[in-house]
Design a protein around this motif. Structure first.
Motif, PDB file in Angstrom:
ATOM      1  N   UNK A   1       8.884  50.808 -13.186  1.00 50.42           N
ATOM      2  CA  UNK A   1       9.133  51.027 -11.910  1.00 50.42           C
ATOM      3  C   UNK A   1       9.082  49.629 -11.242  1.00 50.42           C
ATOM      4  N   UNK A   2       7.765  49.121 -11.108  1.00 49.12           N
ATOM      5  CA  UNK A   2       7.110  47.731 -10.684  1.00 49.12           C
ATOM      6  C   UNK A   2       8.216  46.574 -11.074  1.00 49.12           C
ATOM      7  N   UNK A   3       8.675  46.667 -12.524  1.00 46.93           N
ATOM      8  CA  UNK A   3       9.671  45.818 -12.833  1.00 46.93           C
ATOM      9  C   UNK A   3      10.899  45.372 -12.010  1.00 46.93           C
ATOM     10  N   UNK A   4      11.508  46.709 -11.701  1.00 43.97           N
ATOM     11  CA  UNK A   4      12.778  46.853 -11.065  1.00 43.97           C
ATOM     12  C   UNK A   4      12.308  46.231  -9.416  1.00 43.97           C
ATOM     13  N   UNK A   5      11.077  46.624  -9.018  1.00 44.46           N
ATOM     14  CA  UNK A   5      10.457  46.339  -7.676  1.00 44.46           C
ATOM     15  C   UNK A   5      10.558  44.661  -7.599  1.00 44.46           C
ATOM     16  N   UNK A   6       9.873  44.028  -8.641  1.00 39.28           N
ATOM     17  CA  UNK A   6      10.020  42.456  -8.678  1.00 39.28           C
ATOM     18  C   UNK A   6      11.294  41.824  -8.276  1.00 39.28           C
ATOM     19  N   UNK A   7      12.479  42.355  -8.735  1.00 34.04           N
ATOM     20  CA  UNK A   7      13.628  41.539  -8.589  1.00 34.04           C
ATOM     21  C   UNK A   7      14.120  41.866  -7.074  1.00 34.04           C
ATOM     22  N   UNK A   8      13.584  42.819  -6.172  1.00 34.71           N
ATOM     23  CA  UNK A   8      13.940  42.875  -4.950  1.00 34.71           C
ATOM     24  C   UNK A   8      13.162  42.054  -4.093  1.00 34.71           C
TER      25      UNK A   8
END
Length: 277
Positions: free
Chosen positions: A230-237
């Protein structure tokens, strides 16, 4: 803080700051932490002030009569052994289920996020309906059982290495290694240390440990993959490059937050806090 970098620290603003610190009669450790914070702010481009001579400046500014805190073992040996034994039992019990814990939480969080409204009985209803094989383990938004396992991993790592909590938070899945010395295999832990560094800049350090720590690292890392995804996806944003870099580094830690990823994301920190629990 001043708006230009200065190596001799003689500008008016910083002199006023130093004078104020000295008048407050702080201990050397308090002043050292403050100066390191200034250097951290410079690292993330919030100021251009960088203090290169932290140790010597601390000597000049600290109260000569202040007592420095010393580290001591604050737990009786017999109690410590019982706590370590319990933590080891937890690690040995759940290590074979580390991937299943992550997979089950992925399914749990996915279903929970799809519901337009979450009934307070949802965790109980879900646990009754799911058929995972993890012994004595219940899923819930607060990740109570998962956090208990994470805490056991921390206890074992601290107990068999002597590192500080801040140093343990720098460990990742690959921090454990072994080195042959004559006929002896020496288990080692490699991480980052900043507290004893002159400018507060993290440097690599190695500690002798115990093979059980390898299981603790694997368990802590693999079972938290659901949160890491989840946090990996958040980094891209994220648009702030400094924040992206910070979060990406924290995601490599064994000890990332497991409770309500969407809520934790708004707080801007990935690594688990509150280790006084």
């Amino acid at each position: 803080f001043p708006t230009r970098r200065s190596s001799d620290l003689n500008d008016a603003n910083f002199n006023t700051f130093k004078k104020g610190m000295k008048n407050e009669k702080y201990s050397r450790s308090s002043i050292s932490q403050t100066l390191r914070t200034i250097n951290k702010l410079e690292t993330i481009s919030l100021t251009t002030r960088f203090v290169a001579s932290i140790y010597s400046l601390c000597i000049k500014l600290c109260c000569p009569n202040s007592k420095e805190l010393k580290q001591t073992i604050a737990i009786p040996e017999k109690i410590g052994i019982i706590i370590l034994r319990k933590a080891i039992d937890i690690i040995e019990k759940y290590h074979p289920f580390r991937h299943e814990i992550s997979n089950e939480y992925k399914k749990y969080n996915k279903l929970r996020s799809e519901l337009t409204s979450v009934d307070s009985r949802f965790p109980k209803t879900y646990n009754q309906a799911c058929n995972h094989s993890i012994p004595d383990f219940k899923l819930c938004g607060m990740s109570v059982d998962a956090i208990d396992i994470q805490t056991a991993c921390m206890i074992v790592i601290l107990g068999f290495s002597g590192v500080r909590i801040s140093e343990a938070l720098s460990f990742n899945k690959d921090s454990y290694s072994e080195k042959r010395f004559k006929d002896i295999t020496v288990p080692l832990l490699t991480g980052s240390i900043s507290k004893t560094q002159t400018c507060g800049t993290p440097t690599q350090e190695t500690w002798v440990t115990n093979p059980i720590v390898k299981l603790a690292l694997e368990l802590g890392y693999d079972m938290s993959e659901f949160s890491r995804d989840f946090f990996t996806e958040l980094i891209g944003k994220k648009t702030n490059k400094a924040e992206q870099k910070k979060m990406a580094w924290e995601l490599e830690s064994i000890f990332i937050k497991l409770t309500e990823p969407k809520t934790e994301a708004r707080k801007g920190r990935v690594i688990t806090e509150g280790w006084n629990r």
